[in-house]
Every structure is written in structure tokens, then in C-alpha cells.
Write a protein that holds these residues in place. Structure first.
Motif, PDB file in Angstrom:
ATOM      1  N   LYS A 203       0.835  -1.209   0.000  1.00  0.00           N
ATOM      2  CA  LYS A 203       0.000   0.000   0.000  1.00  0.00           C
ATOM      3  C   LYS A 203       0.867   1.255   0.000  1.00  0.00           C
ATOM      4  CE  LYS A 203      -4.030  -2.028   2.354  1.00  0.00           C
ATOM      5  NZ  LYS A 203      -4.854  -2.014   3.601  1.00  0.00           N
ATOM      6  N   ASP A 204       1.991   1.209   0.704  1.00  0.00           N
ATOM      7  CA  ASP A 204       2.902   2.359   0.696  1.00  0.00           C
ATOM      8  C   ASP A 204       3.634   2.476  -0.635  1.00  0.00           C
ATOM      9  OD1 ASP A 204       2.513   3.675   3.163  1.00  0.00           O
ATOM     10  OD2 ASP A 204       3.645   2.121   4.218  1.00  0.00           O
ATOM     11  N   VAL A 205       3.873   1.354  -1.307  1.00  0.00           N
ATOM     12  CA  VAL A 205       4.463   1.404  -2.646  1.00  0.00           C
ATOM     13  C   VAL A 205       3.542   2.173  -3.583  1.00  0.00           C
ATOM     14  CG1 VAL A 205       5.088   0.040  -4.680  1.00  0.00           C
ATOM     15  CG2 VAL A 205       5.815  -0.702  -2.413  1.00  0.00           C
ATOM     16  N   VAL A 206       2.259   1.822  -3.556  1.00  0.00           N
ATOM     17  CA  VAL A 206       1.285   2.500  -4.410  1.00  0.00           C
ATOM     18  C   VAL A 206       1.223   3.986  -4.080  1.00  0.00           C
ATOM     19  CG1 VAL A 206      -1.178   2.690  -4.943  1.00  0.00           C
ATOM     20  CG2 VAL A 206      -0.088   0.434  -4.853  1.00  0.00           C
ATOM     21  N   GLN A 207       1.161   4.315  -2.799  1.00  0.00           N
ATOM     22  CA  GLN A 207       1.086   5.720  -2.396  1.00  0.00           C
ATOM     23  C   GLN A 207       2.350   6.479  -2.795  1.00  0.00           C
ATOM     24  OE1 GLN A 207      -1.566   7.333  -1.268  1.00  0.00           O
ATOM     25  NE2 GLN A 207      -2.726   5.412  -1.385  1.00  0.00           N
ATOM     26  N   ALA A 208       3.506   5.812  -2.732  1.00  0.00           N
ATOM     27  CA  ALA A 208       4.763   6.464  -3.117  1.00  0.00           C
ATOM     28  C   ALA A 208       4.792   6.760  -4.610  1.00  0.00           C
ATOM     29  CB  ALA A 208       5.951   5.583  -2.726  1.00  0.00           C
ATOM     30  N   ILE A 209       4.267   5.843  -5.423  1.00  0.00           N
ATOM     31  CA  ILE A 209       4.193   6.084  -6.867  1.00  0.00           C
ATOM     32  C   ILE A 209       3.311   7.288  -7.148  1.00  0.00           C
ATOM     33  CG2 ILE A 209       3.375   5.153  -9.067  1.00  0.00           C
ATOM     34  CD1 ILE A 209       4.196   2.371  -8.031  1.00  0.00           C
ATOM     35  N   LEU A 210       2.151   7.355  -6.500  1.00  0.00           N
ATOM     36  CA  LEU A 210       1.248   8.497  -6.693  1.00  0.00           C
ATOM     37  C   LEU A 210       1.905   9.788  -6.223  1.00  0.00           C
ATOM     38  CD1 LEU A 210      -2.163   6.965  -5.507  1.00  0.00           C
ATOM     39  CD2 LEU A 210      -1.202   7.024  -7.800  1.00  0.00           C
ATOM     40  N   PHE A 211       2.601   9.720  -5.103  1.00  0.00           N
ATOM     41  CA  PHE A 211       3.285  10.894  -4.551  1.00  0.00           C
ATOM     42  C   PHE A 211       4.325  11.411  -5.540  1.00  0.00           C
ATOM     43  CE2 PHE A 211       6.424  13.019  -1.854  1.00  0.00           C
ATOM     44  CZ  PHE A 211       5.631  13.739  -0.969  1.00  0.00           C
ATOM     45  N   ALA A 212       5.122  10.498  -6.091  1.00  0.00           N
ATOM     46  CA  ALA A 212       6.150  10.891  -7.066  1.00  0.00           C
ATOM     47  C   ALA A 212       5.523  11.461  -8.322  1.00  0.00           C
ATOM     48  CB  ALA A 212       7.028   9.693  -7.403  1.00  0.00           C
ATOM     49  N   MET A 213       4.394  10.911  -8.729  1.00  0.00           N
ATOM     50  CA  MET A 213       3.715  11.379  -9.929  1.00  0.00           C
ATOM     51  C   MET A 213       3.198  12.808  -9.752  1.00  0.00           C
ATOM     52  SD  MET A 213       0.625   9.408 -11.941  1.00  0.00           S
ATOM     53  CE  MET A 213      -0.548   9.620 -10.599  1.00  0.00           C
ATOM     54  N   GLU A 214       2.745  13.126  -8.552  1.00  0.00           N
ATOM     55  CA  GLU A 214       2.067  14.397  -8.303  1.00  0.00           C
ATOM     56  C   GLU A 214       2.985  15.496  -7.783  1.00  0.00           C
ATOM     57  OE1 GLU A 214      -0.950  13.111  -5.618  1.00  0.00           O
ATOM     58  OE2 GLU A 214      -2.126  12.083  -7.178  1.00  0.00           O
ATOM     59  N   HIS A 215       4.196  15.146  -7.341  1.00  0.00           N
ATOM     60  CA  HIS A 215       5.100  16.147  -6.767  1.00  0.00           C
ATOM     61  C   HIS A 215       6.246  16.426  -7.734  1.00  0.00           C
ATOM     62  CE1 HIS A 215       2.823  15.186  -3.172  1.00  0.00           C
ATOM     63  NE2 HIS A 215       3.375  16.220  -2.565  1.00  0.00           N
ATOM     64  N   ASP A 216       6.255  17.609  -8.289  1.00  0.00           N
ATOM     65  CA  ASP A 216       7.197  17.963  -9.354  1.00  0.00           C
ATOM     66  C   ASP A 216       8.652  17.960  -8.910  1.00  0.00           C
ATOM     67  OD1 ASP A 216       5.064  18.228 -11.027  1.00  0.00           O
ATOM     68  OD2 ASP A 216       4.969  20.415 -10.923  1.00  0.00           O
ATOM     69  N   ARG A 217       8.900  18.075  -7.611  1.00  0.00           N
ATOM     70  CA  ARG A 217      10.288  18.120  -7.150  1.00  0.00           C
ATOM     71  C   ARG A 217      10.915  16.723  -7.067  1.00  0.00           C
ATOM     72  NH1 ARG A 217      10.716  21.993  -1.964  1.00  0.00           N
ATOM     73  NH2 ARG A 217       9.151  20.531  -1.178  1.00  0.00           N
ATOM     74  N   MET A 218      10.101  15.680  -7.235  1.00  0.00           N
ATOM     75  CA  MET A 218      10.617  14.322  -7.188  1.00  0.00           C
ATOM     76  C   MET A 218      11.186  13.944  -8.552  1.00  0.00           C
ATOM     77  SD  MET A 218       9.979  13.282  -4.074  1.00  0.00           S
ATOM     78  CE  MET A 218      10.031  11.503  -4.079  1.00  0.00           C
ATOM     79  N   SER A 219      12.452  13.570  -8.577  1.00  0.00           N
ATOM     80  CA  SER A 219      13.077  13.112  -9.822  1.00  0.00           C
ATOM     81  C   SER A 219      14.293  12.275  -9.463  1.00  0.00           C
ATOM     82  CB  SER A 219      13.479  14.295 -10.710  1.00  0.00           C
ATOM     83  OG  SER A 219      14.476  15.074 -10.081  1.00  0.00           O
TER      84      SER A 219
END
Length: 301
Positions: A203-219
Motif C-alpha cells: 500500500k505504501d508502494v502504491v502511495q509512493a508512486i502516486l506521490f512521485a507522480m504528483e510532486h514535481d520536485r521528485m526526480s
């Protein structure tokens, strides 16, 4: 958002798709065996002769690449290793080709990877800044995979490399095999017990993917592991506690090597990995501690 997923029918992909649909997103699944559209999910043929998926996709906000033969299934003989490696390279090459052909590029490309890129160690602690790389089969596979995936930067697409730890879930991954001996009252320490397990709830894997998708500073590379790694001996003890089963029968390293061959490295070796980027960006783990993660997965409600 319109999101294209390669590997959307696998262990993580299925959970991700459920979450995206629940949050109102439109999903395109790239598959060799397309099926009729179902609500907000469409299935587009790819990696087969005459397939031109970009013409059907037209535009997308995000691409997520989870495609590749599972490392948890089968014995790591030469043929299976070749399949694991080539499936990832082939799928990523095709995604790069698709994105290159699209007149409007996606805003983000998320590619799977694994913490196996870091060398096994009892003492070292790894963050995304760690430069040391292992030299075994899994490390070479994910390192080459990351290098290929980052070519999407040439199209000015934000790229995030998700380095998954040991993903815990009931429908796949390592947990069902780890739990089985305890259910048979034969659980115990595997190998030395000192090796680190940098685990994470699916569940945290899924949330982390969504978080990375939605937060522009993640790269770039992002470690997707719980903030509290644990040694294998304690991991087993907690399984026993949650299931109310004894933790008493050690499994020596040579037995694991006989049974699993080269794949035994997945349980006999480990890395102490910290998800520094996620924590610095304020990501909140649903399951930061192993006991609560296993209780959620293993205890009938």
C-alpha cells in the motif's frame, strides 16, 4: 489524469490500478493480450507485430513502467536471468519509442527499479546519494534498466526511478513464501539472521508512486522502503508473534542455496536502505513499522 501503465496486471500494477481508478483517473494498460475497454480502463496492444500504441494513446499525463519478468518466480538459471534482463530492456526501449513518437509528451515518466542496486552489507546504510553499486546479476539488471529509462530525459520529461525494497503483500512478492514455514510451525531464522531486510508494505508502494507522480520536485532515484529496516532474525520473530507461531527452526545458508540457487541472495543478503527523498518531501508512510504492516496483511479482520 490519463495514465499509461506497462506491467499493469502484475502484483504492484494491479494494486496501483485499483487506487488510480478509485481516485478518478483514466488508465491505459499496455498489454500483449488486449481486452475490451472496461469503464475508465482501456487495453492497448504493444510489443507485437504491427502494434502502434502511440496512435491509440494519443496523449497521456504520465507513463508508469513496471514491466518485466518477475524476479520472485522461477529459478535463476541462465535462461530465466536472460528473460528477467531482456524483458525490462525491451519494454523500456518500446516506451521510449512511443514517447518519442507522441507530439505532446507526458509530464512524468516513472520507472521501477530495486534496492538490489546497492551492495549487500551488514554495516553500510544507503540513501539515494550513495554511489556504491553492486556487481551481481540483479544489480547489473537494474542499473542498466535505470540508465535506459533515464534516456526519457532527452524529451524533457521528468523521470523518477523507484527503487523498491522487499514489497510485502498477500498476492505476490516474497511474503507468502516467508510466512509459509511459520504456518507449518517450522519458522526460524534464515541464514545468519544479521542481514538487513529493507521492506515496504504494498500500500505504501502504491502511495509512493502516486506521490512521485504528483510532486514535481521528485526526480531521479527514489528509495521506496519503510523508514525502519529490520534484520532478518527480528523479521522472522515478528512474523511468529503476529501469527502466534514459534520462531525456532533455523534455516542454514547452505540449505537456501541448495533450494533457491543464485536467487537465495534475495534472502541471504540484504541492504540497510533509507527512503531519504520521500521523507524529506513529507511523504507519510501508512505502515512505518513491520509489526503493524504484518498485522494488516496476516491477521484476518
Amino acid at each position: 489524469m490519463k495514465i499509461v501503465i506497462a506491467g499493469g496486471t502484475g502484483f504492484i500494477g494491479h494494486k496501483l490500478m485499483e487506487n488510480l481508478l478509485a481516485n478518478g483517473h483514466t488508465i491505459v494498460i499496455l498489454t500483449r493480450k488486449p481486452r475490451p475497454e472496461a469503464g475508465d480502463v482501456s487495453y492497448i496492444r504493444w510489443l507485437s507485430e504491427d502494434a502502434v500504441p502511440e496512435k491509440e494513446i494519443r496523449h497521456a499525463d504520465a507513463f508508469i513502467n513496471l514491466a518485466g519478468v518477475s524476479i520472485n518466480e522461477g529459478r535463476w538459471n541462465a535462461n530465466h536471468q536472460k528473460q528477467i534482463y531482456e524483458s525490462r530492456m525491451t519494454a523500456t526501449d518500446e516506451l521510449l519509442r512511443i514517447i518519442a513518437a507522441m507530439p505532446i509528451k507526458p509530464s512524468v515518466f516513472i520507472n521501477a527499479s530495486a534496492i538490489g542496486i546497492y551492495p549487500a552489507s551488514i554495516d553500510a546504510v544507503y540513501t539515494e546519494e550513495s554511489a556504491n553499486k553492486a556487481k551481481d546479476f540483479l544489480a547489473k539488471t537494474v542499473s542498466d534498466w535505470e540508465i535506459k529509462a533515464q534516456k526519457v530525459n532527452e524529451f524533457s520529461v521528468r523521470t523518477v526511478i523507484m527503487r523498491f525494497g522487499v514489497v510485502l503483500g498477500n498476492e505476490g512478492g516474497a511474503l507468502p513464501l516467508m510466512v509459509l514455514p511459520y504456518k507449518l510451525f517450522a519458522g526460524g531464522t534464515v541464514g545468519s539472521g544479521k542481514q538487513w531486510v529493507s521492506w515496504v508494505h504494498v500500500k505504501d508502494v502504491v502511495q509512493a508512486i502516486l506521490f512521485a507522480m504528483e510532486h514535481d520536485r521528485m526526480s531521479g532515484p527514489v528509495n521506496v522502503t519503510a523508514p525502519e529496516p529490520i534484520r532478518m532474525e527480528q523479521f522472522g520473530q515478528i512474523i511468529g508473534t503476529v501469527l502466534h507461531r514459534p520462531h525456532w527452526l533455523p534455516v542454514p545458508s547452505f540449505i537456501m542455496r541448495m533450494v533457491l540457487g543464485k536467487k537465495s541472495a534475495l534472502v541471504l543478503e540484504g541492504q540497510h536502505v533509507i527512503p531519504e527523498k520521500l521523507m524529506n518531501e513529507g511523504f507519510e508512510f501508512m505502515f512505518p513499522f513491520l509489526f503493524h504492516a504484518l498485522e494488516d496483511l496476516l491477521v484476518k479482520k
